[in-house]
Design an enzyme around this catalytic site. Structure first.
Site, PDB file in Angstrom:
ATOM      1  N   ARG A 239       0.860  -1.397  -0.105  1.00  0.00           N
ATOM      2  CA  ARG A 239       0.015   0.097  -0.070  1.00  0.00           C
ATOM      3  C   ARG A 239       0.791   1.350   0.001  1.00  0.00           C
ATOM      4  O   ARG A 239       1.959   1.223   0.577  1.00  0.00           O
ATOM      5  CB  ARG A 239      -0.800  -0.008   1.261  1.00  0.00           C
ATOM      6  CG  ARG A 239      -0.360   0.237   2.642  1.00  0.00           C
ATOM      7  CD  ARG A 239      -1.471   0.213   3.719  1.00  0.00           C
ATOM      8  NE  ARG A 239      -2.093  -1.131   3.819  1.00  0.00           N
ATOM      9  CZ  ARG A 239      -2.963  -1.330   4.777  1.00  0.00           C
ATOM     10  NH1 ARG A 239      -3.250  -0.270   5.628  1.00  0.00           N
ATOM     11  NH2 ARG A 239      -3.460  -2.487   5.144  1.00  0.00           N
ATOM     12  N   ALA A 281      -0.311  -1.881   7.976  1.00  0.00           N
ATOM     13  CA  ALA A 281      -0.037  -2.503   6.653  1.00  0.00           C
ATOM     14  C   ALA A 281       0.532  -3.769   7.003  1.00  0.00           C
ATOM     15  O   ALA A 281      -0.147  -4.758   6.555  1.00  0.00           O
ATOM     16  CB  ALA A 281       0.887  -1.622   5.948  1.00  0.00           C
ATOM     17  N   ASP A 283       0.004  -5.959   9.425  1.00  0.00           N
ATOM     18  CA  ASP A 283      -1.001  -6.700  10.046  1.00  0.00           C
ATOM     19  C   ASP A 283      -1.917  -7.224   9.056  1.00  0.00           C
ATOM     20  O   ASP A 283      -2.716  -8.354   9.077  1.00  0.00           O
ATOM     21  CB  ASP A 283      -1.769  -6.013  11.212  1.00  0.00           C
ATOM     22  CG  ASP A 283      -1.020  -5.628  12.616  1.00  0.00           C
ATOM     23  OD1 ASP A 283      -0.045  -6.266  12.678  1.00  0.00           O
ATOM     24  OD2 ASP A 283      -1.409  -4.771  13.238  1.00  0.00           O
ATOM     25  N   GLU A 284      -1.817  -6.539   7.925  1.00  0.00           N
ATOM     26  CA  GLU A 284      -2.960  -6.762   6.810  1.00  0.00           C
ATOM     27  C   GLU A 284      -2.055  -7.305   5.639  1.00  0.00           C
ATOM     28  O   GLU A 284      -2.503  -7.448   4.482  1.00  0.00           O
ATOM     29  CB  GLU A 284      -3.647  -5.567   6.533  1.00  0.00           C
ATOM     30  CG  GLU A 284      -4.762  -5.259   7.512  1.00  0.00           C
ATOM     31  CD  GLU A 284      -5.455  -4.215   7.487  1.00  0.00           C
ATOM     32  OE1 GLU A 284      -5.677  -3.515   6.285  1.00  0.00           O
ATOM     33  OE2 GLU A 284      -5.893  -3.587   8.359  1.00  0.00           O
ATOM     34  N   CYS A 285      -0.830  -7.818   5.884  1.00  0.00           N
ATOM     35  CA  CYS A 285       0.120  -8.324   4.975  1.00  0.00           C
ATOM     36  C   CYS A 285       0.552  -7.584   3.823  1.00  0.00           C
ATOM     37  O   CYS A 285       1.080  -7.978   2.595  1.00  0.00           O
ATOM     38  CB  CYS A 285      -0.513  -9.466   4.372  1.00  0.00           C
ATOM     39  SG  CYS A 285      -0.884 -10.829   5.266  1.00  0.00           S
TER      40      CYS A 285
END
Length: 346
Positions: A239, A281, A283-285
């Site tokens: 991201r 980020a 934590d959400e890969c």
């Protein structure tokens, strides 16, 4: 597996030896370098080296059988270093070769872990060429060039060492006027071009393979070489940072130029905020975000960012299973120097 051989993609990338139009008949031609010596290079670096690395060594041996590493110094001002030092046996003459750290051998100030120096040039600008690979278990994607005394920019120069040296030589030929020198360079140019042609190496600055990689680059970063991280069909993997490159550079400049520690701490606030975003980020890969922020701070170069880069980068590399790169960046940040980069120097 770190240090394991990266798989070659099908598609005839490898050099072919036989001059034949029948692709099926043409065999991949290995350079005449013993498997023991190859193992030694790869064990010291924990990286697989492409065949052009060994072919170029054989080419330099033909130019100067006594000192292949110096075969281009008089003509081009280039010297073969890094993993070539192992082929030359230089590590054996060093008394404390056991304590040698090849992760830092010829690692210039701005070299990210993805960059592995193989040739050095003008010491005034710290010009050097190196293999650039996106992951330690893959072969290099190209040969990059950096001048560490100038900046952190990495310029792609072909996908093999023959191309990189040919491009350097062509530029040199345009700059010189001395007839004798011109003839010497033209002679090397002919030999190099012929060797590359026989082995099937492209002499283009940007090959099809490099253009294909460009499409996978998620962000350029300050060094310009770009980051490639796995991104799945749901866009998980990367991201964007909330700041543009220009804004991030401005934030960094404010921190470095702060008049007092108090001001500096205040100026660090946007970076702290971005680090919180990186935690979300991760934590959400979306591991690419931390890699980008860490790399940008590393490339900015100031020691004020070493601690933060040291938190972000090893974590990002480990999450991406690029563990060797995590090891390299930790060692580099602990010993980051603008001089003393030849680990074999007395």
């Amino acid at each position: 597996m770190v240090g394991g051989g990266g798989k070659r993609r099908p598609g005839g990338e490898g050099p072919q030896c036989e001059k034949t139009t029948d692709v099926k008949k043409s065999k991949f031609c290995e350079a005449d370098v013993s498997s023991d010596l190859r193992k030694e290079v790869e064990n010291h670096y924990k990286l697989s080296l492409p065949e052009d690395f060994y072919h170029f060594w054989k080419f330099c041996e033909e130019l100067d059988p006594e000192k292949p590493s110096d075969s281009l110094s008089a003509s081009l001002g280039l010297q073969l270093v890094g993993p070539y030092d192992i082929l030359a046996g230089k590590h054996k003459t060093k008394k404390k070769s056991t304590g040698l750290n090849f992760n830092l051998h010829w690692r210039f100030y701005y070299d990210p872990p993805e960059f592995q120096t193989i040739i050095i040039g003008d010491n005034k600008t710290q010009y050097h060429m190196g293999y650039f690979r996106d992951s330690p278990d893959e072969f290099p994607v190209y040969v990059g060039i950096n001048e560490a005394k100038k900046n952190c920019i990495i310029v792609p120069n072909g996908d093999n060492v023959f191309a990189a040296v040919k491009l350097f030589l062509t530029k040199k030929l345009r700059e010189i006027t001395d007839k004798k020198k011109i003839n010497l360079l033209k002679n090397i140019d002919e030999k190099l071009t012929e060797a590359a042609r026989e082995l099937g190496y492209s002499l283009e600055q940007r090959t099809v393979k490099m253009k294909q990689r460009d499409k996978k680059v998620v962000t350029k970063t300050f060094h310009g070489a770009g980051l490639v991280v796995p991104v799945d069909k749901n866009d998980v993997g990367y991201r964007e940072l909330p700041e543009t490159d220009a804004d991030l550079k401005r934030i960094c400049k404010t921190i470095v130029e702060a008049a007092s520690d108090e001001e500096r701490l205040k100026a660090f606030a946007p970076i702290q905020e971005m680090m919180t975003f990186v935690q979300f980020a991760n934590d959400e890969c979306d591991y690419g975000m931390g890699l980008e922020l860490g790399m940008d701070l590393f490339c900015y170069g100031s020691h004020y960012f070493h601690k933060v880069a040291g938190q972000l980068l090893p974590l990002a590399y480990n999450l991406l299973k690029r563990n060797l790169f995590a090891e390299i960046i930790e060692e580099h940040l602990a010993n980051r120097s603008q001089e003393n980069i030849d680990q074999l120097a007395a």
